[in-house]
Enzyme design. Sequence first.
Site, PDB file in Angstrom:
ATOM      1  N   THR A   1       0.858  -1.183   0.000  1.00  0.00           N
ATOM      2  CA  THR A   1       0.000   0.000   0.000  1.00  0.00           C
ATOM      3  C   THR A   1       0.896   1.236   0.000  1.00  0.00           C
ATOM      4  O   THR A   1       2.038   1.190   0.450  1.00  0.00           O
ATOM      5  CB  THR A   1      -0.937   0.023   1.218  1.00  0.00           C
ATOM      6  OG1 THR A   1      -0.175   0.216   2.414  1.00  0.00           O
ATOM      7  CG2 THR A   1      -1.715  -1.287   1.335  1.00  0.00           C
TER       8      THR A   1
ATOM      9  N   ILE B   1       8.848   5.462  -0.357  1.00  0.00           N
ATOM     10  CA  ILE B   1       9.377   4.155   0.005  1.00  0.00           C
ATOM     11  C   ILE B   1       8.545   3.033  -0.615  1.00  0.00           C
ATOM     12  O   ILE B   1       9.078   2.028  -1.078  1.00  0.00           O
ATOM     13  CB  ILE B   1       9.426   4.006   1.538  1.00  0.00           C
ATOM     14  CG1 ILE B   1      10.474   4.953   2.118  1.00  0.00           C
ATOM     15  CG2 ILE B   1       9.753   2.564   1.946  1.00  0.00           C
ATOM     16  CD1 ILE B   1      10.516   4.975   3.635  1.00  0.00           C
ATOM     17  N   GLY B   2       7.224   3.197  -0.639  1.00  0.00           N
ATOM     18  CA  GLY B   2       6.371   2.163  -1.223  1.00  0.00           C
ATOM     19  C   GLY B   2       6.673   1.924  -2.686  1.00  0.00           C
ATOM     20  O   GLY B   2       6.756   0.774  -3.145  1.00  0.00           O
TER      21      GLY B   2
ATOM     22  N   SER C   1       8.098   5.045  11.781  1.00  0.00           N
ATOM     23  CA  SER C   1       9.025   6.173  11.678  1.00  0.00           C
ATOM     24  C   SER C   1       9.789   6.313  12.983  1.00  0.00           C
ATOM     25  O   SER C   1       9.316   5.892  14.054  1.00  0.00           O
ATOM     26  CB  SER C   1       8.263   7.468  11.400  1.00  0.00           C
ATOM     27  OG  SER C   1       9.105   8.595  11.530  1.00  0.00           O
TER      28      SER C   1
ATOM     29  N   TYR D   1       1.094  12.935  13.327  1.00  0.00           N
ATOM     30  CA  TYR D   1       1.960  11.961  12.668  1.00  0.00           C
ATOM     31  C   TYR D   1       2.735  11.143  13.694  1.00  0.00           C
ATOM     32  O   TYR D   1       2.818   9.904  13.594  1.00  0.00           O
ATOM     33  CB  TYR D   1       2.921  12.691  11.729  1.00  0.00           C
ATOM     34  CG  TYR D   1       3.757  11.782  10.858  1.00  0.00           C
ATOM     35  CD1 TYR D   1       3.190  11.162   9.755  1.00  0.00           C
ATOM     36  CD2 TYR D   1       5.106  11.581  11.138  1.00  0.00           C
ATOM     37  CE1 TYR D   1       3.953  10.332   8.942  1.00  0.00           C
ATOM     38  CE2 TYR D   1       5.880  10.752  10.328  1.00  0.00           C
ATOM     39  CZ  TYR D   1       5.297  10.123   9.228  1.00  0.00           C
ATOM     40  OH  TYR D   1       6.067   9.299   8.441  1.00  0.00           O
TER      41      TYR D   1
END
Length: 319
Positions: free
Chosen positions: A11, A17-18, A141, A154
Amino acid sequence: MKIKGSTVVITGASSGIGRAAAIEFAKQGANVVLAARRKSALEDVARQVREHKGRGLVVPTDTTDADAVESLADRAAASFGSIDIWGNDAAVSLFGPLHQTPAKDFRQVLDTNVMGYVHGAQSALKHFRRQRSGVLINVSSAVGEVPQPLTAAYSASKAAINSLSVSIRGELMLDGLKNVHVVTVLPPTVDTPLFDLAANYTGKRVVPMPPIYPAQKVAEVNKKHLSEESRRSTTGNLYQPVDHALAAVDGGWEGKTRQNRRKILGVSAGTAVLGGAALGAGAVGLKIIGKVSLPKVVAAKLAYSGAKKATSKARSRKK
């Protein structure tokens, strides 16, 4: 289980990065199922997958929709026979003081970053438990371990992902599912379009800051995290995907002096930071992996490495 011929669902595969991870898995001969909100961007990635002789399936998906994520898993399994690796990477971000952040936007970050991962994990584990094997990769993260000002939503979402991974890992251990692994990736600042896509209520343009700082340095975020360039408030990509031009691996930040030397935080014995630590269902401990340089696709390569170690471990146990 091996990477070549395996089926990988990613996803957030349209950028960052995906997207890099999808290409890396394709290079190793995997079947890659590409999910994100932007169909046109996913089709670009699929073309790159095919260039590397991989097989790609484009499934536009909003991960905040549980039914859509379950449909994604079912399509992946129906198309390739099984799901071997699931990468949760779809995420959004928001910068701004908490008192100036609309509650609706804060909630949207949690819906995407936390519930999106929950939906992905539930769908993946349904298949992994039935086949008694698989690797779940949750991209978190470093701020999930070391929160910082102006990123409350976040940071909270990434901390939740870390806890989610540990809980799932414990459940798998209790059920004796030794060949189902959970990998948690905690990258530092990575050169992706995130900073241009994020919702922004700071009044300034958001720029990347170095990933690993002593605690006192984090307090300097107001100077390090924001440029002097004024910006109006924006909801970024919280509710709708943005310009196709920003569907890329990097965000144009590469080459910054302050990004040349990085540390990667990792959790050993069950959590990998960019795939660098041991995998398993045991206790969790924090350690510093070391200083590295992060070119555009290294995060994806190391995440791939973590998945490969987990699959290798599963293969050896089967023997």
